[in-house]
Design a protein around this motif. Structure first.
Motif, PDB file in Angstrom:
ATOM      1  N   LEU A  11       0.611  -1.192  -0.106  1.00 26.46           N
ATOM      2  CA  LEU A  11       0.016   0.122   0.115  1.00 26.46           C
ATOM      3  C   LEU A  11       0.818   1.419   0.123  1.00 26.46           C
ATOM      4  N   ALA A  40      -6.593  -5.189 -12.578  1.00 29.24           N
ATOM      5  CA  ALA A  40      -7.691  -4.731 -11.505  1.00 29.24           C
ATOM      6  C   ALA A  40      -8.767  -5.228 -11.319  1.00 29.24           C
ATOM      7  N   PRO A  88      -3.872   6.148  -8.121  1.00 25.99           N
ATOM      8  CA  PRO A  88      -4.953   5.276  -7.736  1.00 25.99           C
ATOM      9  C   PRO A  88      -5.282   4.293  -8.711  1.00 25.99           C
ATOM     10  N   THR A  91      -3.877   0.865  -9.045  1.00 24.02           N
ATOM     11  CA  THR A  91      -4.022  -0.152  -8.117  1.00 24.02           C
ATOM     12  C   THR A  91      -4.397  -1.603  -8.869  1.00 24.02           C
ATOM     13  N   GLN A 119       0.342  -7.504  -4.927  1.00 25.81           N
ATOM     14  CA  GLN A 119      -0.491  -6.395  -4.919  1.00 25.81           C
ATOM     15  C   GLN A 119      -0.046  -5.113  -4.864  1.00 25.81           C
ATOM     16  N   THR A 121      -1.434  -1.371  -4.010  1.00 20.28           N
ATOM     17  CA  THR A 121      -2.532  -0.665  -3.978  1.00 20.28           C
ATOM     18  C   THR A 121      -2.188   0.963  -3.622  1.00 20.28           C
ATOM     19  N   VAL A 122      -2.864   1.806  -4.378  1.00 18.38           N
ATOM     20  CA  VAL A 122      -2.269   3.257  -4.334  1.00 18.38           C
ATOM     21  C   VAL A 122      -3.566   3.904  -3.750  1.00 18.38           C
ATOM     22  N   SER A 123      -3.314   4.566  -2.462  1.00 16.17           N
ATOM     23  CA  SER A 123      -4.485   5.574  -1.999  1.00 16.17           C
ATOM     24  C   SER A 123      -4.336   6.804  -2.501  1.00 16.17           C
TER      25      SER A 123
END
Length: 124
Positions: A11, A40, A88, A91, A119, A121-123
């Motif tokens: 993340l 995705a 994002p 992701t 995985q 994940t880009v917030s």
């Protein structure tokens, strides 16, 4: 037995960076073109980047050009994907894949061997 093992996914906040690694074993690494793909949720697996035996020949999807860099270390049987300025929409589960020969294809159907994925994940 051919194995591709990805690592490095995690993340991260938008604008950040990650480096993914893919260690390949069980084949003559320098004879293979290696690519990164991503998938995705609910989407098709798509091409991200690929590198031929020499780092002089690299190819990128338009969506990552200028932000991602693929490279390989033939002495370590490893391919890297340096990802900068993450968004994002980056992701996804990232997979590395290998195909025998020196041609580069964006189609996942052209690749013979796949890793299990990592995985990212880009917030926002």
């Amino acid at each position: 037995q051919v194995q591709l093992v990805e690592s490095g996914g995690q993340l991260v906040q938008a604008g950040g960076s990650l480096r993914l690694s893919c260690v390949v074993s069980g084949l003559t690494f320098s004879s293979y073109t290696v690519g990164w793909f991503r998938q995705a949720p609910g989407e098709e697996r798509e091409f991200v980047a690929a590198v031929r035996w020499s780092n002089l020949n690299t190819y990128y999807a338009d969506s990552v050009k200028g932000r991602f860099t693929i490279s390989r270390d033939n002495a370590k049987n490893t391919v890297y994907l340096q990802m900068n300025t993450l968004k994002p929409e980056d992701t996804a589960v990232y997979y590395c894949a290998a195909r025998l020969g020196y041609n580069v294809y964006a189609s996942k159907n052209e690749y013979n061997y796949w890793g299990q994925g990592t995985q990212v994940t880009v917030s926002s």
